[in-house]
Write an enzyme that holds these catalytic residues in place. Structure first.
Site, short mmCIF file in Angstrom:
data_model
loop_
_atom_site.label_atom_id
_atom_site.label_comp_id
_atom_site.label_asym_id
_atom_site.label_seq_id
_atom_site.Cartn_x
_atom_site.Cartn_y
_atom_site.Cartn_z
N ARG A 1 65.94 30.72 10.47
CA ARG A 1 66.51 30.01 11.62
C ARG A 1 66.74 28.51 11.32
O ARG A 1 67.71 27.92 11.77
CB ARG A 1 65.51 30.16 12.79
CG ARG A 1 66.04 30.02 14.15
CD ARG A 1 65.02 30.55 15.22
NE ARG A 1 63.66 30.81 14.74
CZ ARG A 1 62.63 29.98 14.90
NH1 ARG A 1 62.76 28.85 15.51
NH2 ARG A 1 61.41 30.31 14.45
N SER A 2 65.84 27.91 10.58
CA SER A 2 65.94 26.46 10.32
C SER A 2 66.59 26.15 8.97
O SER A 2 66.78 24.98 8.64
CB SER A 2 64.54 25.83 10.31
OG SER A 2 63.88 26.08 11.51
N ARG B 1 40.61 31.58 5.90
CA ARG B 1 39.51 30.60 5.92
C ARG B 1 38.14 31.20 5.63
O ARG B 1 37.30 30.57 4.98
CB ARG B 1 39.46 29.87 7.26
CG ARG B 1 40.61 28.90 7.44
CD ARG B 1 40.48 28.18 8.76
NE ARG B 1 41.66 27.37 9.01
CZ ARG B 1 42.27 27.29 10.17
NH1 ARG B 1 41.83 27.97 11.22
NH2 ARG B 1 43.33 26.53 10.32
N CYS C 1 41.78 22.52 13.12
CA CYS C 1 41.80 21.09 13.50
C CYS C 1 40.56 20.65 14.27
O CYS C 1 40.15 19.49 14.18
CB CYS C 1 43.06 20.78 14.31
SG CYS C 1 43.35 21.90 15.67
N SER D 1 48.84 19.33 21.63
CA SER D 1 49.60 19.61 20.41
C SER D 1 48.88 20.58 19.48
O SER D 1 49.49 21.09 18.55
CB SER D 1 49.92 18.32 19.66
OG SER D 1 48.73 17.65 19.30
N GLY D 2 47.58 20.86 19.75
CA GLY D 2 46.90 21.92 19.01
C GLY D 2 47.59 23.26 19.24
O GLY D 2 47.50 24.17 18.41
N LYS E 1 35.52 29.58 15.30
CA LYS E 1 35.99 28.83 14.12
C LYS E 1 35.11 27.60 13.89
O LYS E 1 34.73 27.30 12.76
CB LYS E 1 37.45 28.39 14.31
CG LYS E 1 38.46 29.51 14.17
CD LYS E 1 39.86 29.01 14.48
CE LYS E 1 40.82 30.18 14.54
NZ LYS E 1 42.19 29.76 14.86
N ARG F 1 40.52 22.39 26.64
CA ARG F 1 41.80 21.71 26.47
C ARG F 1 41.92 20.64 27.55
O ARG F 1 41.59 20.89 28.72
CB ARG F 1 42.93 22.74 26.64
CG ARG F 1 44.28 22.26 26.22
CD ARG F 1 44.49 22.26 24.74
NE ARG F 1 44.53 23.59 24.16
CZ ARG F 1 44.64 23.81 22.86
NH1 ARG F 1 44.72 22.80 22.01
NH2 ARG F 1 44.65 25.04 22.39
N HIS G 1 42.21 15.29 19.04
CA HIS G 1 41.07 16.03 19.58
C HIS G 1 39.86 15.10 19.66
O HIS G 1 39.65 14.26 18.77
CB HIS G 1 40.70 17.20 18.67
CG HIS G 1 41.66 18.35 18.70
ND1 HIS G 1 42.71 18.47 19.58
CD2 HIS G 1 41.71 19.50 17.94
CE1 HIS G 1 43.36 19.60 19.36
NE2 HIS G 1 42.79 20.24 18.36
N ASN H 1 44.57 15.41 15.53
CA ASN H 1 44.55 16.82 15.14
C ASN H 1 45.74 17.22 14.29
O ASN H 1 45.70 18.24 13.59
CB ASN H 1 44.46 17.74 16.37
CG ASN H 1 45.53 17.46 17.39
OD1 ASN H 1 45.62 16.34 17.91
ND2 ASN H 1 46.33 18.45 17.70
C1 2RA Z 1 44.20 24.26 18.86
N1 2RA Z 1 42.82 24.60 16.93
O1 2RA Z 1 43.89 23.07 19.10
C2 2RA Z 1 44.05 24.88 17.54
C3 2RA Z 1 45.22 24.64 16.66
N2 2RA Z 1 44.99 24.88 15.28
O2 2RA Z 1 44.65 25.01 19.69
#
Ligand code: 2RA
Length: 350
Positions: free
Chosen positions: A39-40, A99, A129, A159-160, A225, A247, A254, A327
């Site tokens: 697409r890009s 990971r 992140c 933006s995570g 994680k 969030r 973050h 992040n």
């Molecule tokens: C988040 N950790 O902030 C995730 C993105 N890698 O949603």
């Protein structure tokens, strides 16, 4: 010779920051190839001051590539990082796909750069992140005091969740900004924000105790994680970690509050000194002057910022800290670039 680099996922939120980082850090690369979904393909992006055409992801784009960075979803990395490795590139992957693979090192150069050499699959993983936004500072304390327990609460930026997360937060903030009656009745913000996008509840004028997907015993993937990656990076399988990931309505950076317990008594002034001299860490800790890190002041910077450093009132072996890290930079693109630079040295050394 200068190694050839491929950036896979060059057009995404992290990819965009990566091009900026590659353009501003010391240049260790020969050719830089930009790769993205079909697409890009054909788009022209600027890196190191030069326009480069984006190529569609295909096995041949890895021919002649020494290091391939991946900033793409898990399923894309899962398929394509091994293809890049088969074609001779070292894959540095920022997804969750590898990971926890015992044959893939999980690297934070300030903490465990030596693990880069131990890569039987030709793949090196970049941590999540949220883990990355605290682990450089926690690693420095662990080296001095040996950690036994971490109790973590995250305050994670939109933006995570990628460009969709950023767009959703901006749209929601715009939708609620003018109505000065909102936030006083249950459900009024929910009705006003419009689309929830990638978040399970409104993010504007709210906090949401959820990031990632549902895993065992009610934990989110993000919380697991933080636990599992911290153990692997610190090479400390017995580390006890309790995380709650939340969030918050911040675009990028973050923040985390960490209650860290060690196997010996700690001293706040000594911890402040240790952190201040740790590479990649900045201490900003003068609450009497209103000085502590906040996402609005930290965004766009490289280090992990630490403030509110206190020895726990009830346990002389514990420290309470507040940390902030961009992040998209240290939490993603910068750490990937740093890992790739450690690999690049193998080529420049000959
Ligand atoms: C988040 N950790 O902030 C995730 C993105 N890698 O949603």
């Amino acid at each position: 010779r200068l190694p050839t680099l491929a950036v896979v996922g060059a057009t995404g939120a992290v990819g965009t920051v990566m091009l900026d980082i590659l353009s501003t850090r010391e240049n260790v690369w020969g050719e830089i190839r930009l790769v993205a979904s079909p697409r890009s393909a054909g788009k022209r992006l600027t890196v190191r001051g030069e326009e480069v055409e984006v190529q569609a992801l295909a096995p041949e784009v890895f021919d002649g590539v020494d290091v391939a960075m991946f900033d793409v979803p898990d399923e894309v990395s899962k398929e394509w990082a091994p293809i890049a490795a088969e074609r001779g590139a070292v894959a540095v992957d920022n997804s969750g796909a590898f990971r926890m693979d015992p044959d893939v090192p999980l690297v934070v150069p300030e903490v465990n750069a030596e693990k880069v050499a131990d890569r039987p699959r030709g793949i090196i993983s970049n941590p999540n992140c949220t883990t990355l936004s605290m682990i450089v500072a926690i690693g420095a304390l662990h080296r001095a005091y040996r950690a036994t327990d971490l109790v973590v609460a995250s305050y994670q930026a939109a933006s995570g969740a990628g460009q969709e997360g950023i767009d959703t937060l901006r749209d929601q903030v715009a939708a609620v900004a003018a109505d000065r009656t909102l936030g006083e009745r249950a459900g009024d913000v929910r009705s006003a924000v419009g689309e929830l996008g990638p978040f399970p509840a409104p993010l504007a004028m709210n906090v949401v105790p959820w990031a990632g997907s549902l895993k065992e015993d009610g934990y989110s993937s993000e919380e697991l994680k933080v636990r599992n990656e911290s153990r692997k990076i610190l090479d400390h399988p017995g580390l006890r970690v309790a995380a709650t990931c939340v969030r918050v309505p911040v675009v990028t950076t973050h923040a985390l509050s960490v209650h860290a317990t060690f196997d010996q008594e700690v001293d706040a002034a000594k911890a402040r000194e240790l952190l201040a001299s740790a590479p990649g860490v900045v201490v900003q800790d003068d609450p009497a002057a209103g000085e502590f890190p906040t996402p609005a002041d930290v965004v766009g910077t490289d280090p992990t910022w630490v403030g509110r450093i206190r020895r726990s009132i009830d346990d002389p072996r514990s420290l309470d800290l507040f940390l902030c890290g961009d992040n998209l930079r240290k939490g993603a693109a910068l750490n990937t670039a740093q890992i790739a630079e450690v690999v690049a040295e193998e080529f420049t050394r000959g």
